[in-house]
Design a protein around this motif. Structure first.
Motif: not given
Ligand SMILES: Cc1ncc(C[n+]2csc(CCOP(=O)(O)OP(=O)(O)O)c2C)c(N)n1
Length: 206
Positions: A33-37, A76-80, A108-112
């Protein structure tokens, strides 16, 4: 959660359709959707990520097995605020399986994490991995403490799980049984360029 996903919350690799890595990777890229890493692991996972359409927020691991999850954890930790997705083969994840416990501990809430299980070390000659004799990577991930770990039973379920993982708190691990088709293309192999482009894509200057 849909009834189907409730029913399949305790699914195992035995219930899943054998899918295709490039197809799933293309679905992933289409779902962003956005600029996911996105961090591709060694070999086929990053070859198919490259083939699915290069993005400046993609990192392609060359040379070492098992580093997609640790690298993605660091990002994920550096860019939550940025969703970060690790792509890893079964052999590579087995080599660095302790990273699942570290991820569970740091939450990390943002990690898949996406795991592509072809039961083999395909790129070095298809020697069988332990998953060929019954090791279940989703069960291992749950045991490590990543509660939201699931097998995708088919492509539709992958899309549904991906949709949730991109919008609801993680960490998530989604595993797919895949066929033995080799990676679709070979990633451009230039580590300094890969690193510089990724850092620029993430808005980070050296
Ligand atoms: C630490 C390490 N050990 C061994 C290798 C050799 N090697 C490179 S890729 C690979 C197999 C990777 O298997 P998997 O992650 O399951 O991916 P697949 O090839 O099946 O897509 C091996 C053994 C390596 N590059 N690094």
């Amino acid at each position: 959660m849909s009834n189907r996903m409730d029913a399949e919350a305790n699914n195992t690799a035995r219930n899943t359709k054998v899918m295709n890595r490039f197809d799933i990777t293309s679905r992933l890229v289409a779902s962003l959707k956005n600029d996911e890493a996105v961090i591709g692991g060694i070999g086929n996972t990053n070859f198919d990520l490259w083939a699915a359409g290069h993005r400046p927020q993609n990192f392609y691991m060359l040379g070492s097995m098992g580093l997609a999850c640790p690298i993605a954890l660091g990002v994920a930790l550096a860019q939550p605020k940025r969703r970060t997705i690790a792509l890893e083969g079964d052999g590579s994840l087995l080599m660095q399986v302790g990273s699942l416990a570290t991820i569970a501990m740091l939450k990390p809430k943002n990690l898949i994490i996406l795991v592509f299980d072809n039961h083999s070390y395909q790129i070095t000659g298809s020697q069988p991995t332990a998953t060929a004799s019954g090791t279940d990577l989703v069960t291992m991930a749950r045991g490590a403490g990543i509660a939201q770990s699931q097998w995708a039973a088919d492509e539709e379920m992958f899309d549904e799980l991906m949709d949730r993982a991109l919008t609801q708190d993680g960490p998530w691990l989604i595993a797919m049984r895949i066929d033995d088709k080799p990676g679709t293309a070979t990633t451009e192999r230039d580590p300094p360029i890969i690193t510089a482009r990724f850092m620029e894509g993430l808005g980070v200057k050296r």
